[in-house]
Design a protein around this motif. Structure first.
Motif, short mmCIF file in Angstrom:
data_model
loop_
_atom_site.label_atom_id
_atom_site.label_comp_id
_atom_site.label_asym_id
_atom_site.label_seq_id
_atom_site.Cartn_x
_atom_site.Cartn_y
_atom_site.Cartn_z
N UNK A 53 0.89 -1.17 0.09
CA UNK A 53 -0.01 -0.05 -0.13
C UNK A 53 0.86 1.13 0.07
N UNK B 22 1.66 5.42 0.02
CA UNK B 22 1.04 6.71 0.50
C UNK B 22 1.93 7.74 0.06
N UNK C 78 2.90 11.45 2.11
CA UNK C 78 2.78 12.26 3.35
C UNK C 78 3.32 13.51 3.13
N UNK D 182 -0.99 12.62 6.44
CA UNK D 182 -1.35 12.01 5.05
C UNK D 182 -1.86 12.76 4.13
N UNK E 126 -3.29 8.24 -0.54
CA UNK E 126 -3.04 6.99 -0.61
C UNK E 126 -3.53 6.30 -1.81
N UNK F 123 3.50 0.68 2.93
CA UNK F 123 3.14 -0.33 3.90
C UNK F 123 3.06 -1.58 3.16
#
Lengths: 114, 110
Positions: free
Chosen positions: B32, B34, B36, B46, B49, B90
């Motif tokens: 996953x 993202x 930030x 965040x 995503x 992640x």
């Protein structure tokens, strides 16, 4: 909106001293993390904590470091005998267990070891 | 092992110019991804995503599994976009520990 809070915002300590960095995660979150960011470098994972124990740690997280959740709300990072190279920004983060992989970060504690 | 690479330490553009912040990743499973953002003196927050496929503050990012990339784009940069941007990954296999790239500092000049 709930936030992760960290105290203090800035800590100056002498080399060899112990420091405790404090974090209050978001109240219904179950996963907790510490990261650090040395000036000019990337955000590095230190340790994750779940169900009152360390779930993973990086090679940076040596015997000088420890974490605990002393009272069910605070999440602390202790550095036993600080070194100059421990000077960094330390970020706490927390995550909700329910399927979300988004980590919410505190504003950071700047640790300066002199 | 999971790794995130942001090749640019600094990206400097003028207001109204298009922006692309590059991110490449290495992960053996299905990660996953993202983005930030950290504005001056503020916390990491965040931005977006990949699973939500949304546009936030005009930014979009598409996961390209073939190129293992997750570049962040905005067609017209604004001065208030000036910040540090971190790509993060992640794993979906258990611990979900976000791994960060080194960050790209975006400066948007008036």
């Amino acid at each position: 909106e709930p936030e992760v809070t960290q105290t203090p915002s800035h800590q100056v300590t002498q080399m060899g001293q112990e420091v405790i960095l404090r974090c209050v995660p978001i109240s219904n979150h179950l996963y907790f993390y510490w990261y650090r960011q040395i000036l000019g470098q990337k955000v590095e994972f230190l340790v994750s904590f779940y169900n009152n124990e360390i779930s993973e740690k990086s090679e940076i997280f040596d015997d000088q470091f420890s974490v605990e959740r002393p009272d069910g709300s605070n999440f602390t990072l202790k550095i036993r005998s600080t070194k100059l190279e421990d000077s960094a920004m330390y970020f706490c983060a927390s995550r909700d267990e329910r399927g979300s992989t988004e980590a919410f970060f505190g504003q950071g504690t700047r640790l300066t070891v002199v | 092992a999971q790794r995130v690479t942001q090749p640019e330490k600094l990206l400097s553009v003028f207001k109204g110019a298009p922006v692309e912040l590059k991110c490449n990743y290495s992960y053996s499973g299905s990660p996953e991804l993202f983005w930030y953002v950290q504005y001056s003196r503020q916390r990491l927050q965040l931005l977006l995503r990949h699973i939500s496929r949304e546009s936030i503050k005009g930014f979009t990012a598409d996961l390209n599994k073939g190129e293992t990339s997750f570049h962040l784009k905005k067609p017209f940069a604004q001065e208030e976009d000036s910040a540090m941007y971190y790509c993060a990954l992640s794993g979906t296999g258990g611990s979900y520990i976000p791994t960060f790239g080194r960050g790209t500092s975006l400066i948007v000049h008036p």
